[in-house]
Structures are given as structure tokens and as C-alpha cells.
Design a protein around this motif. Structure first.
Motif, PDB file in Angstrom:
ATOM      1  N   TYR A 115     -13.757   2.651  -5.833  1.00 27.26           N
ATOM      2  CA  TYR A 115     -14.150   1.404  -5.186  1.00 27.26           C
ATOM      3  C   TYR A 115     -15.671   1.306  -5.244  1.00 27.26           C
ATOM      4  CZ  TYR A 115      -9.704   0.374  -2.714  1.00 27.26           C
ATOM      5  OH  TYR A 115      -8.411   0.044  -2.399  1.00 27.26           O
ATOM      6  N   ARG A 118       0.068  10.940   1.406  1.00 30.92           N
ATOM      7  CA  ARG A 118      -1.317  10.656   1.045  1.00 30.92           C
ATOM      8  C   ARG A 118      -2.260  10.910   2.217  1.00 30.92           C
ATOM      9  NH1 ARG A 118      -2.621   4.843  -1.437  1.00 30.92           N
ATOM     10  NH2 ARG A 118      -2.540   4.315   0.760  1.00 30.92           N
ATOM     11  N   TYR A 177      -2.010   9.526   5.588  1.00 35.17           N
ATOM     12  CA  TYR A 177      -2.219   8.592   6.689  1.00 35.17           C
ATOM     13  C   TYR A 177      -1.656   9.171   7.960  1.00 35.17           C
ATOM     14  CZ  TYR A 177      -3.209   5.038   3.262  1.00 35.17           C
ATOM     15  OH  TYR A 177      -3.745   4.326   2.257  1.00 35.17           O
ATOM     16  N   SER A 184       0.837  -1.194   0.000  1.00 38.11           N
ATOM     17  CA  SER A 184       0.000   0.000   0.000  1.00 38.11           C
ATOM     18  C   SER A 184       0.879   1.254   0.000  1.00 38.11           C
ATOM     19  CB  SER A 184      -0.880  -0.037   1.247  1.00 38.11           C
ATOM     20  OG  SER A 184      -1.682   1.088   1.293  1.00 38.11           O
ATOM     21  N   GLU A 194     -12.137 -13.318  -4.737  1.00 34.17           N
ATOM     22  CA  GLU A 194     -11.321 -13.423  -3.524  1.00 34.17           C
ATOM     23  C   GLU A 194     -11.682 -12.235  -2.665  1.00 34.17           C
ATOM     24  OE1 GLU A 194      -8.692 -11.150  -2.431  1.00 34.17           O
ATOM     25  OE2 GLU A 194      -9.461  -9.840  -3.974  1.00 34.17           O
ATOM     26  N   ARG A 225     -14.064   0.066   3.721  1.00 32.21           N
ATOM     27  CA  ARG A 225     -13.451   1.238   4.367  1.00 32.21           C
ATOM     28  C   ARG A 225     -14.150   2.526   3.900  1.00 32.21           C
ATOM     29  NH1 ARG A 225     -10.779   4.378   0.975  1.00 32.21           N
ATOM     30  NH2 ARG A 225      -9.024   3.694  -0.307  1.00 32.21           N
ATOM     31  N   ARG A 259     -11.835   7.981   0.939  1.00 32.87           N
ATOM     32  CA  ARG A 259     -10.919   9.108   1.208  1.00 32.87           C
ATOM     33  C   ARG A 259     -11.453  10.318   0.452  1.00 32.87           C
ATOM     34  NH1 ARG A 259      -6.399   5.302  -0.190  1.00 32.87           N
ATOM     35  NH2 ARG A 259      -5.971   4.240   1.762  1.00 32.87           N
ATOM     36  N   ARG A 271       1.485  -0.111   8.006  1.00 36.15           N
ATOM     37  CA  ARG A 271       1.557  -0.455   6.574  1.00 36.15           C
ATOM     38  C   ARG A 271       3.005  -0.704   6.150  1.00 36.15           C
ATOM     39  NH1 ARG A 271      -3.398   1.314   3.087  1.00 36.15           N
ATOM     40  NH2 ARG A 271      -4.956   1.720   4.653  1.00 36.15           N
ATOM     41  N   ILE A 327      -4.604  -4.712  -6.609  1.00 34.19           N
ATOM     42  CA  ILE A 327      -4.976  -5.530  -5.463  1.00 34.19           C
ATOM     43  C   ILE A 327      -3.767  -5.760  -4.555  1.00 34.19           C
ATOM     44  CG2 ILE A 327      -4.445  -7.646  -6.693  1.00 34.19           C
ATOM     45  CD1 ILE A 327      -6.928  -8.881  -5.781  1.00 34.19           C
ATOM     46  N   ASP A 328      -3.996  -6.143  -3.304  1.00 32.39           N
ATOM     47  CA  ASP A 328      -2.843  -6.378  -2.430  1.00 32.39           C
ATOM     48  C   ASP A 328      -2.200  -7.736  -2.741  1.00 32.39           C
ATOM     49  OD1 ASP A 328      -4.557  -8.172  -1.256  1.00 32.39           O
ATOM     50  OD2 ASP A 328      -4.021  -7.625   0.791  1.00 32.39           O
ATOM     51  N   LYS A 365       0.225   2.094  -6.885  1.00 31.48           N
ATOM     52  CA  LYS A 365      -0.595   1.266  -7.779  1.00 31.48           C
ATOM     53  C   LYS A 365      -1.700   2.060  -8.459  1.00 31.48           C
ATOM     54  CE  LYS A 365      -1.922  -1.609  -4.525  1.00 31.48           C
ATOM     55  NZ  LYS A 365      -1.154  -1.165  -3.366  1.00 31.48           N
ATOM     56  N   THR A 393     -12.842  -2.820  -7.384  1.00 35.07           N
ATOM     57  CA  THR A 393     -13.015  -3.755  -6.273  1.00 35.07           C
ATOM     58  C   THR A 393     -13.913  -3.134  -5.197  1.00 35.07           C
ATOM     59  OG1 THR A 393     -10.966  -3.023  -5.205  1.00 35.07           O
ATOM     60  CG2 THR A 393     -10.794  -4.873  -6.722  1.00 35.07           C
ATOM     61  N   TYR A 442     -11.862  -6.102   1.742  1.00 31.91           N
ATOM     62  CA  TYR A 442     -11.653  -5.737   0.335  1.00 31.91           C
ATOM     63  C   TYR A 442     -11.953  -6.979  -0.488  1.00 31.91           C
ATOM     64  CZ  TYR A 442      -8.899  -1.695   1.922  1.00 31.91           C
ATOM     65  OH  TYR A 442      -8.476  -0.527   2.514  1.00 31.91           O
ATOM     66  N   GLY A 443     -12.612  -6.835  -1.630  1.00 35.90           N
ATOM     67  CA  GLY A 443     -12.908  -8.027  -2.420  1.00 35.90           C
ATOM     68  C   GLY A 443     -13.027  -7.732  -3.905  1.00 35.90           C
ATOM     69  N   THR A 444     -12.728  -8.754  -4.694  1.00 33.63           N
ATOM     70  CA  THR A 444     -12.789  -8.623  -6.159  1.00 33.63           C
ATOM     71  C   THR A 444     -14.100  -9.185  -6.665  1.00 33.63           C
ATOM     72  OG1 THR A 444     -10.403  -9.033  -6.197  1.00 33.63           O
ATOM     73  CG2 THR A 444     -11.589  -9.224  -8.298  1.00 33.63           C
TER      74      THR A 444
HETATM   75  P1  5GP Z   1      -6.392   1.254   0.290  1.00 33.73           P
HETATM   76  O1  5GP Z   1      -7.187   1.262   1.551  1.00 33.73           O
HETATM   77  O2  5GP Z   1      -5.039   1.880   0.430  1.00 33.73           O
HETATM   78  O3  5GP Z   1      -7.177   1.730  -0.911  1.00 33.73           O
HETATM   79  O4  5GP Z   1      -6.110  -0.306  -0.033  1.00 33.73           O
HETATM   80  C1  5GP Z   1      -5.443  -1.143   0.868  1.00 33.73           C
HETATM   81  C2  5GP Z   1      -4.921  -2.357   0.135  1.00 33.73           C
HETATM   82  O5  5GP Z   1      -6.004  -3.206  -0.294  1.00 33.73           O
HETATM   83  C3  5GP Z   1      -4.199  -1.967  -1.153  1.00 33.73           C
HETATM   84  O6  5GP Z   1      -3.004  -2.728  -1.240  1.00 33.73           O
HETATM   85  C4  5GP Z   1      -5.195  -2.343  -2.229  1.00 33.73           C
HETATM   86  O7  5GP Z   1      -4.582  -2.642  -3.462  1.00 33.73           O
HETATM   87  C5  5GP Z   1      -5.807  -3.587  -1.625  1.00 33.73           C
HETATM   88  N1  5GP Z   1      -7.053  -3.968  -2.289  1.00 33.73           N
HETATM   89  C6  5GP Z   1      -7.941  -3.199  -2.973  1.00 33.73           C
HETATM   90  N2  5GP Z   1      -8.946  -3.938  -3.453  1.00 33.73           N
HETATM   91  C7  5GP Z   1      -8.699  -5.223  -3.086  1.00 33.73           C
HETATM   92  C8  5GP Z   1      -9.378  -6.460  -3.304  1.00 33.73           C
HETATM   93  O8  5GP Z   1     -10.409  -6.544  -3.931  1.00 33.73           O
HETATM   94  N3  5GP Z   1      -8.828  -7.567  -2.724  1.00 33.73           N
HETATM   95  C9  5GP Z   1      -7.671  -7.520  -2.013  1.00 33.73           C
HETATM   96  N4  5GP Z   1      -7.211  -8.668  -1.522  1.00 33.73           N
HETATM   97  N5  5GP Z   1      -7.009  -6.368  -1.788  1.00 33.73           N
HETATM   98  C10 5GP Z   1      -7.510  -5.238  -2.322  1.00 33.73           C
END
Ligand code: 5GP
Ligand code: ADP
Length: 215
Positions: A50, A134, A136, A11, A69, A38, A41, A144, A99-100, A15, A34, A78-80
Motif C-alpha cells: 500500500y 491472518r 485479526y 476482505s 475513488e 491503516r 501489518r 468483516r 479493491i473492495d 485477493k 492503493t 482506502y483510495g485508488t
Molecule cells: P485490508 O485492510 O484488509 O488490506 O483491506 C480492507 C479492504 O479494503 C479490502 O477489501 C481491500 O481490497 C480494500 N481496499 C484496498 N484498497 C482500496 C482502495 O483503494 N479503495 C477501496 N474502495 N477499497 C480498497
């Protein structure tokens, strides 16, 4: 033959920045939006950055098998969404999934032909600067950063590694990976008629023998 590209990184590496620019510059590829529980922002939009969901909605989605996943990252889900990836591939669009690292491994298991790309920060100090830049809070950035130390060695398992020192350079490299994979032999041969607009050439490639011998 549309492809799934997985862009992963700790993170704060960049990306979203790199993915956003790639999508502006390249046709035929769609980002998989995805889902997360959360809070948005500042500036983030539902359905663009998102799919923002409540915890209850997300857990219902898990029950219904809506996610390819999912993971709990930093206390949020977080999910796809499975349907987006399937729809893009069906419609002949490449998909870019940001994705992470744990998610990247899960998706690669389901789609072994997916092209996985690990984005590396130039240093941990720079990664911290980007996280703080950013917005945080420090404690979150520290957490992180610790996770980043666990994730960075995973770069070794990805198909490609890009160092995100300069945005434009990283975007160019990612673009090259997508474009090169579109030129892979299997991809061209399975779409020959729509790509090669010359019947004689198509006949030669499809039906001809390669008579060139090694000397
Ligand atoms: P952020 O809160 O910074 O947007 O995201 C935190 C982490 O979750 C990032 O590394 C982001 O890429 C990851 N992430 C976003 N969407 C998904 C998802 O659908 N599945 C997973 N496993 N990670 C995700
Ligand atoms: P991620 O999606 O990996 O969590 P972001 O794309 O949100 O990361 O980027 C985190 C921060 O780093 C943002 O403020 C972004 O503008 C900045 N950033 C991204 N790439 C670079 C780069 N190559 N050089 C400097 N800053 C960058």
C-alpha cells in the motif's frame, strides 16, 4: 489497448494472495498500489503493499482530487490513486486493481470497459478461518464477516466469478481471464500491425471482405 482488471472480494477471501501470484506469472500487467491510512501489518511495505498515509495526507489528497475513488473501510481510508491507473493505461500496461466491492462499483462506473472479477470464498466458515489465520482479532473478524454477507450477493453484478478454494486453480482462472481479454477482437484489430508480423495477413484482415456466407 491496455485494460483495467478489478479484483474484488470480501476482505480475507484471498485477493492479495491471488493477485500476487498472478503478477509473478504474467507479463504486461501492473498492480495498482492503493493508498490507505491503516497501520501496516507485519511484513507489509510502503509502496509495495500500500501507499501508507496519515489521515491528514489522505484528506489533502481527496481535496486535490488525487483519488479515482476512495472509501472509509473499517474506520480507515482506502483510495485508488488516479495517476497510477492513467499512467499504466497510457504506457500500454494492463492494470490490476485489488479493491473492495463498493470501490469496484465506483471504478466500473468510471471505466465501463474495465473487467471486473469477484473472488468468492468457498464458504463463510472458511472465510472466517482465513481472517483469523491472518491474525485479526475475533471482533474484527466478526465485523468483516457481517460485511461479507452484504458483499457476496454483489457477485451477480461482476463480469466474472472465481471460487477461491485452491490458490493455484484461482490464479489459473484469473490468468485465463486476462489472457482471453487480450485476445478480444477489438484488442487485436486495434494493434494488428504490432501483433501480426506478416504484411499479407495484415492487408487481408484490414482490407479484405469476408465472403463466407451462411448456408
Ligand atoms: P485490508 O485492510 O484488509 O488490506 O483491506 C480492507 C479492504 O479494503 C479490502 O477489501 C481491500 O481490497 C480494500 N481496499 C484496498 N484498497 C482500496 C482502495 O483503494 N479503495 C477501496 N474502495 N477499497 C480498497
Ligand atoms: P484479502 O486480500 O482478500 O483480504 P488475503 O490474500 O490476505 O485476503 O488472504 C487471507 C488469508 O487467506 C491469508 O492468510 C492467505 O494466505 C489465505 N488464503 C488465501 N487464499 C487461500 C486458499 N485458496 N486456501 C487457503 N488459504 C488461502
Amino acid at each position: 489497448m491496455a485494460k483495467l482488471f478489478i479484483l474484488s472480494a470480501p476482505s480475507g477471501t484471498g485477493k492479495s494472495t491471488i493477485a500476487g501470484k498472478l503478477l509473478q506469472q504474467l507479463e504486461g500487467i501492473r498492480r495498482v498500489i492503493t493508498a490507505t491510512t491503516r497501520e501496516p501489518r507485519p511484513g507489509e511495505k510502503h509502496g509495495v503493499d500500500y501507499i501508507f498515509m496519515s489521515k491528514e495526507e489522505f484528506e489533502e489528497g481527496i481535496e486535490k482530487g488525487l483519488f479515482l475513488e476512495y472509501a472509509n473501510v473499517y474506520g480507515n481510508y482506502y483510495g485508488t490513486p488516479r495517476d497510477q491507473v492513467e499512467k499504466n493505461l497510457r504506457e500500454g500496461y494492463d492494470s490490476l486493481l485489488v479493491i473492495d466491492v463498493q470501490g469496484a462499483f465506483k471504478v466500473k462506473k468510471i471505466y465501463p470497459d474495465a473487467v471486473s472479477v469477484f473472488l468468492l470464498p468457498p464458504s463463510l466458515e472458511e472465510l472466517k478461518r482465513r481472517m483469523i489465520g491472518r491474525g485479526y482479532r475475533d471482533s474484527n473478524a466478526q465485523r468483516r464477516l457481517e460485511t461479507a454477507r452484504d458483499e457476496i450477493p454483489c457477485a451477480k453484478s461482476f463480469d466474472y466469478i472465481i471460487i477461491n478454494d485452491f490458490v493455484d486453480k484461482a490464479v489459473e482462472q484469473l490468468k485465463s481471464i486476462v489472457v482471453a481479454s487480450r485476445c478480444e477482437r477489438e484488442n487485436i484489430l486495434s494493434n494488428l500491425k504490432s501483433l501480426v508480423h506478416n504484411e499479407e495477413l495484415v492487408r487481408l484482415i484490414e482490407g479484405g471482405e469476408c465472403y463466407v456466407q451462411e448456408t
